[in-house]
Every structure is written in C-alpha cells, then in structure tokens.
Design an enzyme around this catalytic site. Structure first.
Site, PDB file in Angstrom:
ATOM      1  N   PHE A  66       0.760  -1.279  -0.030  1.00  0.00           N
ATOM      2  CA  PHE A  66       0.032   0.010   0.155  1.00  0.00           C
ATOM      3  C   PHE A  66       0.838   1.280   0.133  1.00  0.00           C
ATOM      4  O   PHE A  66       0.367   2.262  -0.298  1.00  0.00           O
ATOM      5  CB  PHE A  66      -0.937   0.028   1.241  1.00  0.00           C
ATOM      6  CG  PHE A  66      -0.280   0.339   2.680  1.00  0.00           C
ATOM      7  CD1 PHE A  66      -0.041   1.768   2.659  1.00  0.00           C
ATOM      8  CD2 PHE A  66       0.131  -0.497   3.554  1.00  0.00           C
ATOM      9  CE1 PHE A  66       0.432   2.076   3.998  1.00  0.00           C
ATOM     10  CE2 PHE A  66       0.854  -0.180   4.325  1.00  0.00           C
ATOM     11  CZ  PHE A  66       1.047   1.134   4.665  1.00  0.00           C
ATOM     12  N   CYS A 111       9.906   1.559   3.284  1.00  0.00           N
ATOM     13  CA  CYS A 111      10.785   0.172   3.681  1.00  0.00           C
ATOM     14  C   CYS A 111      12.164   0.843   3.923  1.00  0.00           C
ATOM     15  O   CYS A 111      12.802   0.138   4.387  1.00  0.00           O
ATOM     16  CB  CYS A 111      10.551  -0.641   2.558  1.00  0.00           C
ATOM     17  SG  CYS A 111      11.373  -0.123   1.120  1.00  0.00           S
TER      18      CYS A 111
HETATM   19  P1  NAD Z   1       1.397  -6.618   2.971  1.00  0.00           P
HETATM   20  O1  NAD Z   1       2.089  -7.880   3.166  1.00  0.00           O
HETATM   21  O2  NAD Z   1       0.097  -6.775   4.057  1.00  0.00           O
HETATM   22  O3  NAD Z   1       0.482  -6.944   1.614  1.00  0.00           O
HETATM   23  C1  NAD Z   1       1.367  -6.679   0.345  1.00  0.00           C
HETATM   24  C2  NAD Z   1       0.506  -7.484  -0.579  1.00  0.00           C
HETATM   25  O4  NAD Z   1       0.274  -8.768  -0.267  1.00  0.00           O
HETATM   26  C3  NAD Z   1      -0.911  -6.871  -1.002  1.00  0.00           C
HETATM   27  O5  NAD Z   1      -1.150  -7.054  -2.177  1.00  0.00           O
HETATM   28  C4  NAD Z   1      -1.632  -7.705  -0.440  1.00  0.00           C
HETATM   29  O6  NAD Z   1      -3.073  -8.045  -0.779  1.00  0.00           O
HETATM   30  C5  NAD Z   1      -1.123  -9.040  -0.264  1.00  0.00           C
HETATM   31  N1  NAD Z   1      -1.321 -10.059   0.781  1.00  0.00           N
HETATM   32  C6  NAD Z   1      -1.596  -9.452   2.157  1.00  0.00           C
HETATM   33  N2  NAD Z   1      -1.619 -10.691   3.120  1.00  0.00           N
HETATM   34  C7  NAD Z   1      -1.631 -11.587   2.219  1.00  0.00           C
HETATM   35  C8  NAD Z   1      -1.799 -12.898   2.626  1.00  0.00           C
HETATM   36  N3  NAD Z   1      -2.008 -13.502   3.851  1.00  0.00           N
HETATM   37  N4  NAD Z   1      -1.550 -13.723   1.686  1.00  0.00           N
HETATM   38  C9  NAD Z   1      -1.337 -13.435   0.403  1.00  0.00           C
HETATM   39  N5  NAD Z   1      -1.195 -12.165   0.063  1.00  0.00           N
HETATM   40  C10 NAD Z   1      -1.429 -11.180   1.011  1.00  0.00           C
HETATM   41  O7  NAD Z   1       2.218  -5.397   3.125  1.00  0.00           O
HETATM   42  P2  NAD Z   1       1.760  -3.868   3.125  1.00  0.00           P
HETATM   43  O8  NAD Z   1       1.120  -3.421   4.721  1.00  0.00           O
HETATM   44  O9  NAD Z   1       0.700  -3.518   1.936  1.00  0.00           O
HETATM   45  O10 NAD Z   1       2.848  -2.859   2.816  1.00  0.00           O
HETATM   46  C11 NAD Z   1       3.750  -2.815   4.038  1.00  0.00           C
HETATM   47  C12 NAD Z   1       4.810  -3.476   4.021  1.00  0.00           C
HETATM   48  O11 NAD Z   1       5.759  -3.838   2.805  1.00  0.00           O
HETATM   49  C13 NAD Z   1       6.059  -3.043   5.109  1.00  0.00           C
HETATM   50  O12 NAD Z   1       6.552  -4.382   5.407  1.00  0.00           O
HETATM   51  C14 NAD Z   1       7.109  -2.755   4.244  1.00  0.00           C
HETATM   52  O13 NAD Z   1       8.446  -2.679   4.780  1.00  0.00           O
HETATM   53  C15 NAD Z   1       7.006  -3.676   3.010  1.00  0.00           C
HETATM   54  N6  NAD Z   1       7.602  -2.738   1.767  1.00  0.00           N
HETATM   55  C16 NAD Z   1       8.925  -3.374   1.377  1.00  0.00           C
HETATM   56  C17 NAD Z   1       9.469  -2.588   0.316  1.00  0.00           C
HETATM   57  C18 NAD Z   1      10.921  -3.133  -0.166  1.00  0.00           C
HETATM   58  O14 NAD Z   1      11.461  -2.816  -1.179  1.00  0.00           O
HETATM   59  N7  NAD Z   1      11.482  -3.910   0.489  1.00  0.00           N
HETATM   60  C19 NAD Z   1       8.937  -1.675  -0.376  1.00  0.00           C
HETATM   61  C20 NAD Z   1       7.566  -1.181   0.123  1.00  0.00           C
HETATM   62  C21 NAD Z   1       7.027  -1.649   1.284  1.00  0.00           C
END
Ligand code: NAD
Length: 490
Positions: A150, A282
C-alpha cells in the site's frame, strides 16, 4: 454509494466476478473514496489467459517498437503528474510533495526500461571449436505478475512492469486492496498508449487473488513487495510451483551517528527519513544509534525537530506529514509504542492520540521518539511502519556495526560522519543491501537494483535496472556449425 472499481482484462474494463467489496478510505478524512472488489481465482485465470494469448504476438514485436509505448506512457505520466499525486495523497495519506516525488521515481523506471534494445543484447563467441560458433540470446518468459503493497501505490509496480513488457513479456498487476485508485488511473494512461489488448492487465483483490497468481500455471514469474511474513509465503508457494520469484519484504533500518557528523544536516535528514511518508517507507530510519559524544547534541536537536513537524491532510499547504494508512495501523503503532515503554524505553516525544484540527477522525500518529531502547527489546526488532524512531547509544563504531549486523533485517543502514575511513569501514562491513553515507533514504535510482538483504528480501535478482532485465528474460544458448555447401551456385 461509492463507485465500484473494475478490473482491466484483455483491453477492456470489466466487473469482477464477486460480490465481495472493501471500502477504500481516505485516512485523513475517513471519507469512502470507492469500493474495491476482492477478485476470485477466476478473474486471475481470465487475465492469465488474455496475457498468454497476447504474449504470442507481443514477443514478436521488435524491441524498438515495444519501447515506443513506454515513451508515450512517460509523456502521459508526466502530463498527469498532478492528478496521479493527488490520487496517491487521497488514498494513501502522504503529502502531495511526497506523492509527486514517488511518481517521479516511477517515471524514471519507464525511462530506464527504454534502454531495452541495448540491455537485451546477447553474447557471441566465434570458433569455440573449429568452425563452431556459440551465442547466448535473451528471450521473454511469458506471463509475469506483480503483487504490490500500500505504501507506494504508484511507484512500486514500476520497479517491474516497464521492464517486463519491454522484454516482451505480458503482465498482470495486483494492487494493494487498500490503495487501488492510483493503479486504476495508471491503467487508464496505459490504455491511452494503444498497447495491444492483454499485454497489461489489472486485477484487484487480496489473498485469494494472490494465491491464484501463485498457483496459475501460465504465470511464469512473480514480483512481490510487502511485509516479510507474506514475502516469505509468496516466495515459498511460487517457487514450489516452479515460478521465478523475487520478494521484497519489511525492514528495521538503523542510522548510525558519529560525533563528527554535522548536527543540523544529520538532524534534518534523519527527520525526513524517520517521519517522511509517516514512517511508512521500507527505507524509513527506525533506529538511531548515537556513538560516543554524539548522544547529547543529537538527542536534543532531534527532539526539537520531531515536535515541530506539521501533521495534517497531505493536500494542504505546509503539511509535512500525513496520517498512517488506517485506524488498525494507528492502533498497532500505539500498541508497539506502549510495549516499548513497558520494555524500558523513555518517550522523549510521544505522538499517540494527537488531535489534528479539522481531521479529528483521521488515522494520525505524531512523530514519536523513544530513548534508551534496548537492542534486545521487541521495539528494537519489530518493524513499526509508522512515525516512531527508537534511540540507542553505543561507545564505538564497531559496536554500532555489530548492532546493525545482529538484526534480522537488511534493507538499509546509514552512517553520518565526516570521516572517510569510518564511512569505508561501514560500507564494507554493514550487512544491508542499501547503504547510505550521510544519506537518510538510500533509495537506489532506477538504473541500480533495489538491494534488500536477509529477511528484507527473498530471491536472487532485485527490482529495477540490470537485475530487472535479467529477471524478465531467460537465456538461450545456441551452438552452431555450418557445412559449406559446395554444390550451390550463386
Ligand atoms: P502486506 O504484506 O500486508 O501486503 C502486500 C500485498 O500482499 C498486498 O497486495 C496484499 O493484498 C497481499 N497480501 C497481504 N496478506 C496476504 C496473505 N496473507 N496472503 C497473500 N497475500 C497477501 O504489506 P503492506 O502492509 O501492503 O505493505 C507494507 C509492507 O511492505 C512493510 O512491511 C514494508 O516494509 C514493505 N515494503 C517493502 C519494500 C521493499 O522494497 N523491501 C517496499 C515497500 C514496502
């Protein structure tokens, strides 16, 4: 009733085949902006089928022609920058200046993907044996997909999408269900480029859509960005299904401050890193480690700056920090702050339960500073993903580096100093994939890989740059010998 969003499959907008919808909420005002469908596996299957059909012709389009669509897209994204940024602010909460900077990064990835004619060149060796030549060519994989988080609704899909299609693949985008409006607008711009139907598809949804991507046999490669537990899950399930996969996960980024660092510059940069995008990056600094005599001057300066940060609705002038994504996230951050205090940290600045005039119902947390955080405490090791900076103190740079390397994460580590020798030691020894020296958000430009390590990344090839061209192609080696045909007369 709020607008119900559609999917984009095979060159057309269509209803998702579900009755399950979630509200998309502006986190500053709690206004419902739209409703997003939780698409089932059938919609992913329809997109995969369209993309597989489109691949048969798209891969034959000369690379120089493929990138013309990207040049057009760059122009459209630049022309619609304000609208894109405004959409990001409305659904994600960050300030409009932050949203514009985000889209600028997306555009840069489109530009770098336009280098495909050069980047896709192969290798040739003549006479590897007498009269035999060997060549390596790069070919596209087929249907690829991205699963996005998100916090950067506009930028993160562009770490993958432009490279994938420039390489001749076709694509499925699955935005975060919390922020689907930005990619809807992006998809409308992609549609205006005249790309053939099925080359890029958009399917909204959550876990069911993700699982369908991980299991569908036509999808050859998956790029994921999100939290580490989900990253690990996606990595395992996609790999078990024989897919190529890259998963960028969470982080807990330390900033080390030596006594010889410039106080004003370090303070300003650390503030932007810890509290920019309300700490939902992140690459946000979440631990500040002062070394030796750095403790006193930097603690004072940081506390003043944290208190002074202007919090509010990101579309309003002068606002420096918006809300976090939703109330659940705000409550989770409040709980983590309370836990940190229970573990012995001192709330030097406590940002819980703020009142933001005019936006009393918004999901706000103000900048928070926790002093004397213990390295082994939960608050020192858990990704908060909110505007909370934990402060620790050590006596030497060696101790600071040991602290960096002792953690499970490896997304980013930064050092503030005026010593070249200290900087070199840190660059050499710190176990993180993105290093900042007097930089607070060491975000790689589009032509460098976004290099998370350890629990922050699962896979081999990262997003962006050369890594992306390698991820989205498979190599083919041809060994060939030609016999002279003496009988032919020309
Ligand atoms: P999230 O893991 O909740 O969701 C990411 C995606 O996975 C979404 O599209 C969601 O629909 C899907 N998803 C969520 N739970 C799932 C499940 N149980 N099974 C299958 N799919 C699932 O992450 P978020 O809250 O949207 O984003 C924040 C996180 O992303 C933070 O931990 C941040 O550090 C990380 N992030 C990392 C980077 C990087 O480059 N390393 C960049 C941006 C964000």
């Amino acid at each position: 009733m709020a607008e119900r969003l559609q999917n984009y499959i095979n060159g057309a907008w269509c209803e998702a085949s579900t009755a399950d919808y979630l509200d998309v909420v502006n986190p500053a005002t709690t206004e419902v902006l739209a409703q997003v469908p939780l698409s089932p596996a059938a919609d992913i299957a329809a997109a995969a089928e369209a993309a597989a059909t489109a691949f048969k012709t798209w891969r034959r389009v000369p690379v120089g022609d493929r990138i013309q669509y990207l040049f057009t897209l760059k122009g459209l994204m630049t022309d619609h920058l304000d609208e894109l940024a405004r959409t990001i602010t409305l659904e994600c909460g960050k300030t409009v200046a932050e949203a514009k900077a985000e889209m600028q990064r997306a555009i840069e990835n489109v530009e770098v993907a336009c280098s495909a004619p050069l980047m896709l060149q192969g290798d040739v060796s003549e006479d590897i044996a007498r009269g035999i030549d060997e060549l390596m060519i790069r070919q596209p994989l087929g249907v690829c997909a991205a699963i996005a988080p998100f916090n950067f609704p506009g930028m993160i899909p562009f770490w993958f999408l432009p490279y994938a299609i420039a390489c001749g693949n076709t694509y499925i985008l699955k935005p975060s269900e919390k922020v689907p409006l930005t990619l809807r607008l992006v998809m409308q711009l992609i549609e205006q480029t005249g790309l053939p139907p099925g080359v890029v598809n958009l399917v909204n949804g959550a876990k069911d859509a993700v699982d369908a991507i991980l299991d569908h046999s036509a999808i050859r490669a998956v790029s994921f960005v999100g939290s580490s537990p989900v990253a690990k899950y996606v990595y395992g399930r996609a790999a078990a299904n024989g897919k190529r996969v890259q998963c960028q996960g969470g982080a807990k980024n330390p900033i080390i401050v030596l006594p010889d660092a410039d106080v004003a510059m370090t303070t300003r940069i650390t503030m932007d890193s810890a509290f920019g995008c309300a700490g939902q990056r992140c690459l946000a600094a979440s631990l500040m480690v002062t070394v030796g005599k750095a403790k006193e001057p930097f603690t004072e300066a940081i506390a003043e700056a944290a208190k002074a940060r202007v919090v509010g609705f990101g579309l309003e002038d002068g606002v420096q920090m918006g809300p976090v994504i939703n109330d659940q996230s705000r409550d989770r951050i409040h709980d983590l702050i309370a836990q940190g205090i229970e573990e012995g940290a001192k709330p030097l600045v406590d940002g819980r339960n703020p009142s933001v005039s005019g936006y009393e119902r918004g999901s706000f947390v103000r900048p928070t500073l926790l002093q004397d955080v213990r390295p082994d405490s939960r608050i020192a090791q858990t990704e908060v993903f909110g505007p909370v900076l934990g402060m620790l103190h050590v006596d030497t740079i060696d101790e600071a580096i040991a602290l960096v390397n002792g953690g499970q994460w490896g997304n980013m580590a930064c050092l503030f100093t005026s010593s070249g020798a200290a900087a070199r030691q840190f660059r050499y020894e710190a176990e993180a994939g993105n290093i900042g020296i007097n930089i607070g958000v060491a975000a790689p430009m589009a032509f460098f890989p976004f290099s998370g390590w350890k629990e922050s990344f699962f896979g081999d090839l990262h997003g962006q740059g050369r890594h992306a061209f390698e991820f989205f192609t498979q190599t083919k080696v041809v060994v060939e010998r030609w016999f002279p045909d003496w009988s032919r007369q020309f």
